[in-house]
Each structure stands twice: as structure tokens, then as C-alpha cells.
Scaffold this motif. Sequence first.
Motif, PDB file in Angstrom:
ATOM      1  N   ARG A   8       0.836  -1.206   0.000  1.00 27.84           N
ATOM      2  CA  ARG A   8       0.000   0.000   0.000  1.00 27.84           C
ATOM      3  C   ARG A   8       0.866   1.250   0.000  1.00 27.84           C
ATOM      4  NH1 ARG A   8      -3.607   0.988   5.119  1.00 27.84           N
ATOM      5  NH2 ARG A   8      -1.730   2.093   5.745  1.00 27.84           N
ATOM      6  N   ASP A   9       0.498   2.206  -0.807  1.00 37.14           N
ATOM      7  CA  ASP A   9       1.222   3.481  -0.839  1.00 37.14           C
ATOM      8  C   ASP A   9       0.236   4.597  -1.181  1.00 37.14           C
ATOM      9  OD1 ASP A   9       3.300   5.282  -0.728  1.00 37.14           O
ATOM     10  OD2 ASP A   9       3.917   4.953  -2.799  1.00 37.14           O
ATOM     11  N   ASN A  10      -0.830   4.692  -0.383  1.00 36.04           N
ATOM     12  CA  ASN A  10      -1.867   5.686  -0.682  1.00 36.04           C
ATOM     13  C   ASN A  10      -1.430   7.080  -0.246  1.00 36.04           C
ATOM     14  OD1 ASN A  10      -3.684   3.982  -1.883  1.00 36.04           O
ATOM     15  ND2 ASN A  10      -4.821   3.550   0.002  1.00 36.04           N
ATOM     16  N   PRO A  11      -1.654   8.093  -1.085  1.00 37.08           N
ATOM     17  CA  PRO A  11      -1.306   9.466  -0.688  1.00 37.08           C
ATOM     18  C   PRO A  11      -2.017   9.851   0.614  1.00 37.08           C
ATOM     19  CG  PRO A  11      -1.904   9.378  -3.013  1.00 37.08           C
ATOM     20  CD  PRO A  11      -2.212   8.034  -2.447  1.00 37.08           C
ATOM     21  N   MET A  12      -1.350  10.602   1.442  1.00 36.18           N
ATOM     22  CA  MET A  12      -1.821  11.107   2.737  1.00 36.18           C
ATOM     23  C   MET A  12      -1.844  10.040   3.827  1.00 36.18           C
ATOM     24  SD  MET A  12      -4.831  13.851   2.259  1.00 36.18           S
ATOM     25  CE  MET A  12      -5.505  14.006   0.644  1.00 36.18           C
ATOM     26  N   ILE A  13      -1.707   8.762   3.455  1.00 32.79           N
ATOM     27  CA  ILE A  13      -1.795   7.681   4.446  1.00 32.79           C
ATOM     28  C   ILE A  13      -0.427   7.061   4.693  1.00 32.79           C
ATOM     29  CG2 ILE A  13      -2.871   5.452   4.969  1.00 32.79           C
ATOM     30  CD1 ILE A  13      -4.830   7.763   4.841  1.00 32.79           C
ATOM     31  N   MET A  17       0.510   8.769   8.416  1.00 33.16           N
ATOM     32  CA  MET A  17      -0.663   9.579   8.111  1.00 33.16           C
ATOM     33  C   MET A  17      -0.332  11.079   8.127  1.00 33.16           C
ATOM     34  SD  MET A  17      -4.442   9.346   9.553  1.00 33.16           S
ATOM     35  CE  MET A  17      -4.621   7.978   8.437  1.00 33.16           C
ATOM     36  N   VAL A  19      -2.908  13.676   6.818  1.00 32.35           N
ATOM     37  CA  VAL A  19      -4.100  14.143   6.096  1.00 32.35           C
ATOM     38  C   VAL A  19      -4.306  15.652   6.255  1.00 32.35           C
ATOM     39  CG1 VAL A  19      -5.291  11.931   6.174  1.00 32.35           C
ATOM     40  CG2 VAL A  19      -5.658  13.563   8.018  1.00 32.35           C
TER      41      VAL A  19
ATOM     42  N   GLY B  32      -2.319   4.888  -8.495  1.00 29.61           N
ATOM     43  CA  GLY B  32      -1.660   5.429  -7.307  1.00 29.61           C
ATOM     44  C   GLY B  32      -2.439   5.210  -6.029  1.00 29.61           C
ATOM     45  N   PHE B  33      -3.604   4.570  -6.116  1.00 34.33           N
ATOM     46  CA  PHE B  33      -4.420   4.316  -4.928  1.00 34.33           C
ATOM     47  C   PHE B  33      -4.775   2.837  -4.883  1.00 34.33           C
ATOM     48  CE2 PHE B  33      -5.098   8.667  -6.146  1.00 34.33           C
ATOM     49  CZ  PHE B  33      -5.140   9.365  -4.940  1.00 34.33           C
ATOM     50  N   CYS B  34      -5.100   2.348  -3.689  1.00 36.35           N
ATOM     51  CA  CYS B  34      -5.612   0.977  -3.615  1.00 36.35           C
ATOM     52  C   CYS B  34      -6.611   0.860  -2.472  1.00 36.35           C
ATOM     53  CB  CYS B  34      -4.477  -0.024  -3.439  1.00 36.35           C
ATOM     54  SG  CYS B  34      -3.435   0.268  -2.023  1.00 36.35           S
ATOM     55  N   TRP B  37      -4.739  -4.261  -0.125  1.00 36.95           N
ATOM     56  CA  TRP B  37      -3.283  -4.346  -0.256  1.00 36.95           C
ATOM     57  C   TRP B  37      -2.783  -5.606   0.453  1.00 36.95           C
ATOM     58  CZ3 TRP B  37      -6.187  -1.082   2.620  1.00 36.95           C
ATOM     59  CH2 TRP B  37      -6.036  -1.125   4.008  1.00 36.95           C
ATOM     60  N   LYS B  95     -11.698  14.649   5.851  1.00 32.58           N
ATOM     61  CA  LYS B  95     -10.639  13.689   6.174  1.00 32.58           C
ATOM     62  C   LYS B  95     -10.649  13.221   7.626  1.00 32.58           C
ATOM     63  CE  LYS B  95      -8.119  16.716   4.182  1.00 32.58           C
ATOM     64  NZ  LYS B  95      -7.105  17.601   3.652  1.00 32.58           N
ATOM     65  N   LEU B  98     -10.472   9.509   7.616  1.00 39.32           N
ATOM     66  CA  LEU B  98      -9.124   8.962   7.347  1.00 39.32           C
ATOM     67  C   LEU B  98      -8.324   8.942   8.642  1.00 39.32           C
ATOM     68  CD1 LEU B  98     -10.022   9.961   4.399  1.00 39.32           C
ATOM     69  CD2 LEU B  98      -7.597  10.200   3.954  1.00 39.32           C
ATOM     70  N   GLY B 104      -5.845   2.656   8.334  1.00 43.32           N
ATOM     71  CA  GLY B 104      -5.437   3.427   7.160  1.00 43.32           C
ATOM     72  C   GLY B 104      -6.139   2.942   5.911  1.00 43.32           C
ATOM     73  N   ARG B 106      -8.760   4.106   4.375  1.00 45.60           N
ATOM     74  CA  ARG B 106      -9.433   5.087   3.508  1.00 45.60           C
ATOM     75  C   ARG B 106      -8.430   5.985   2.819  1.00 45.60           C
ATOM     76  NH1 ARG B 106     -14.966   7.179   5.297  1.00 45.60           N
ATOM     77  NH2 ARG B 106     -16.000   5.270   5.959  1.00 45.60           N
ATOM     78  N   PHE B 107      -8.867   6.573   1.735  1.00 44.48           N
ATOM     79  CA  PHE B 107      -8.054   7.571   1.043  1.00 44.48           C
ATOM     80  C   PHE B 107      -8.985   8.575   0.387  1.00 44.48           C
ATOM     81  CE2 PHE B 107      -8.834   4.027  -1.853  1.00 44.48           C
ATOM     82  CZ  PHE B 107      -9.273   4.662  -3.010  1.00 44.48           C
TER      83      PHE B 107
END
Lengths: 311, 179
Positions: A8-13, A17, A19, B32-34, B37, B95, B98, B104, B106-107
Motif C-alpha cells: 500500500r502506498d496511498n497518498p496522505m496515508i 498519516m 491528512v 496510485g491508490f488501492c 493491499w 478527512k 481517514l 489506514g 481510507r483515502f
Amino acid sequence: MLELVTTRDNPMIDPAMHVWGWEIPVYLFLGGWVAGSMVLAGWFMRRRREPGARCVCDALPWIGLVLISLGMGALFLDLEHKLYVWRMYLTLQPSSPMSWGGWILILVYPVLALGALRSLPSDWLTRWPAIARIAASLREPAATRALSNASMLTGIALGIYTGILLSSLGARPLWASAALGPLFLVSGLSTGAAFAHVIARDPGEQAALLRADNAFLAVELVLIGLFLVGLTTASAVHANAAALLLGGPYTAVFWVFVVGLGIVLPLAIQTLMASHRIPHTLVAPALVMLGGLALRFVIVSAGQYSQWISP
Amino acid sequence: MARFGMVIDTRQCVGCMDCVVACKTENDVPDGFCRDWINQRLEGTMPNLRLTITSERCNHCDRPPCVSCCPTGASHVHEFGKVVLVDHDKCIGCKACLASCPYGARFIHPDGYADKCTFCIHRVEKGELPACVAVCPTHAMHFGDLDDPGSELNRLLASRRHFALKPDAGTQPRIFYLE
């Protein structure tokens, strides 16, 4: 050995974290400042004074209107789905302090606006006699008492909610403390008192605000102590979160900028000012305000970094 | 009323990422999102090492902090299967959800709303399995109703040692991993 590999490499996370950037600490600081200003304005409003005498409670609502608008502007900038912001005001979610906050902000505006209207001299309003009559009626003793109570209550609600907003997010152990609400309220009171002390023109008010600010700073120190003691004596997760400020990556910025330069040093300077050993200086109130801003930045940033450590 | 959950066999999961790819394809998850995972956790000291592979996603918790903190009600527990969902038209992108999720999971979708696993509710409503479960080549993933005492999930949970993620966070997650 413990090694964790994630896809996993989600932005903001990830990897930690993040956000909320500068917008939320700035909003919390401005909100706290307005909260403190409203409590102080309410307090000084009910003091008897000569007709026409200057009172800091006349200026604070005007400044509050500007500050809360800037704060809400920062809050709006932080939203990712901006055009849907009106959805906040179609519901009240009892379990969400953010929802309460949205409605508290709606209450703040009319209370500040009435305080501002009340402060307008009648001779400025000769072209608008209806507004002049309203302003005059707001200066009646009963209306003054009511507005003073409303200002203090709304200010306290605004100040406390900014802390509870964070402490309700239990997944972030650093924020899992009931002390955050009172801490942010007292920090807001201290910021408000420092600023009001600078703009006050009446020597009696100046002295009272200086003494009040010193008391707020002392209480803030106690609350920071309780906040840290509460976390370090709780579970390993919470002790680890407190360690971010007690030896971890946020230690220097917290103890130098929040506690040292933001509370202890201005408290020392202002104690000397209050006992007339040194002349009044803008340095101490400026440090108090920067300390309030630093507190929000450190708590918001370190709180996001803190997490549940179990797998 | 069903209460959907998952049981994932860590002995059968080989970390092939088919579940991740299937989710991205099925739900059009942006680059770029998932929503799901793979974690590989290596513990112990040489030569006694233990590798645990877990396919992770939103745990659709029984006490979802993302729902209680949502200021607009966008995050909600859906009636069908008590699945935790986000109403995109109510989400303001604050957010808070989040920050409130210990996993973790959520995105923020590039369109601005909070996004996450839905247990492929659009497929489940048609009687199909979530995409990740349907494609798993080793049949390590199982989906069903945790409230049904006779379900495959409850049979597996009764027969094998299992764990959930971050149980001490108090969210009561509904995804269980067989040891």
C-alpha cells in the motif's frame, strides 16, 4: 526481528498519516483565539464603566469577525470536496464533534455581529436610525447581560470543541485525552488575553488582562502536564504516543517553541511586567501567540504520526 | 439481517496480489491508490522465521469510528449486510474518517471524496462474491454472513485459530485471519 512489507502506498496515508497540513492548525489557532476573545469580551462587557469610556470589549467582536472568517477560510481550503460543504448544514450528527463545530461556528457569527453592532457609537449611525436604535438597545443593561452570557458561553463551546474534535478520533493515540479540550480552551484564552492586552487602552483593563494571561499560562502548563501524565500512565500505545513529545521526533519543537518560548518565557516576562519591575513590552504577548500557534501545529502533526502499534 | 465479513486463510494466501488487481479493475480504482493491499510480516530470529501474509482492506467494523466522526452522515452503515459505505454526494472531504481509521483503509479519491473498500456491495447485491474473493487462485478468501451460525465463515472460525487486526483499537473488525 520484525519486518513489515506492504504494497500500500496511498497518498496522505503512507508511510505515515498526514491528512491535515497547515490549514487545520491555523484554523484551530484562530478558532481558539476567537474563543478566548469572546470569553474576554463577554467578561468586560458586564463591567460598569463611564459612558463613552473605551472598553476592549468594543474592539474584540470586530477582530473576532475577521479572525473567524480567516479561520473558516483555512478550514474551507482544507476540504477536498469543497462544493459539497453545504452538506454540513443539512444535518446534525450527535456523535461527530466536527458536526457540532459547524453549528457552533454558525452561532459565533451572530453573537460577534451583535457585539460589534453594540460597540458602534450612535453618532456614527445618524444615517441609519434603525440600526442606531438597535445598537442603543443592545447597550441596555439587560441586553448587555444577555449578550455577555452568550459571548462567554459560545466562546467556551468554540474553544473546547476544537480540542474534542481531535480527541474523538481514537485511532490517533496522542489525541486520546480528555485534557485536549480544556488545554485548547485555555490556550485560546491565553492567546486572546495576550492580544487584548496589546490593544487595550484602559490601564485598569490592561492590568487585569495581564494578570489573567499569567493565570491562563500557568493553567496551560498544568494541563500540558496532566495531558502527558495521562498518556504515559495509560496503555503502551498511548505511552508510545506521548514518547513522540518525550524524546521522540517532536520533542525539541514541543519543549522549545510550545513550552519554553510559548509559555514559560512569556509567563516570566509578564510576571515581571505585572509587578512593574520591567516596562510593558510586546515581546511577551507575541511569544504567547506564537506559542499557541506552535501548540496546534505540534499536536496536529504529532497526533497524525501516532498510531496503534499492534499488528 | 446479514452482517457480512471475511475470513482469510494466511496458510493458503501466497501474496500474489490478484485480489489487489481484481479490486482495482472491478471498482475502477485510480492509479496510485488501492482499496486493498498485501502485507508481509516477517517475525523471529534466524533460522526460526515466520512469514505471515495478509490481504487487507476496510474491516467494516461493528464499531466504525469513521461513521461516528463523520460530520455529514456520508460515512454510514448500509442496511444490507451492515457494510460501511461512503455516500460520495454527502462527503465534504474533511478527512476526519481517514484520521479516525486505525487501519489506514481510507483515502481521498482524486474527485475529492473519501473512498475505500465496499465489499463490492454492487456485486453482492446480485448474489456474486466480492471481486477479490472471486479471483483468489488459492481460495484463501471467504466471504459471508457472520450472523449465520451455519455459514462457512463461522465453520472456519470455529475450527481454526484466528486473529483480527488491531483488536485493541476497539473497533470490532469483521475480517478474520486464520493462523
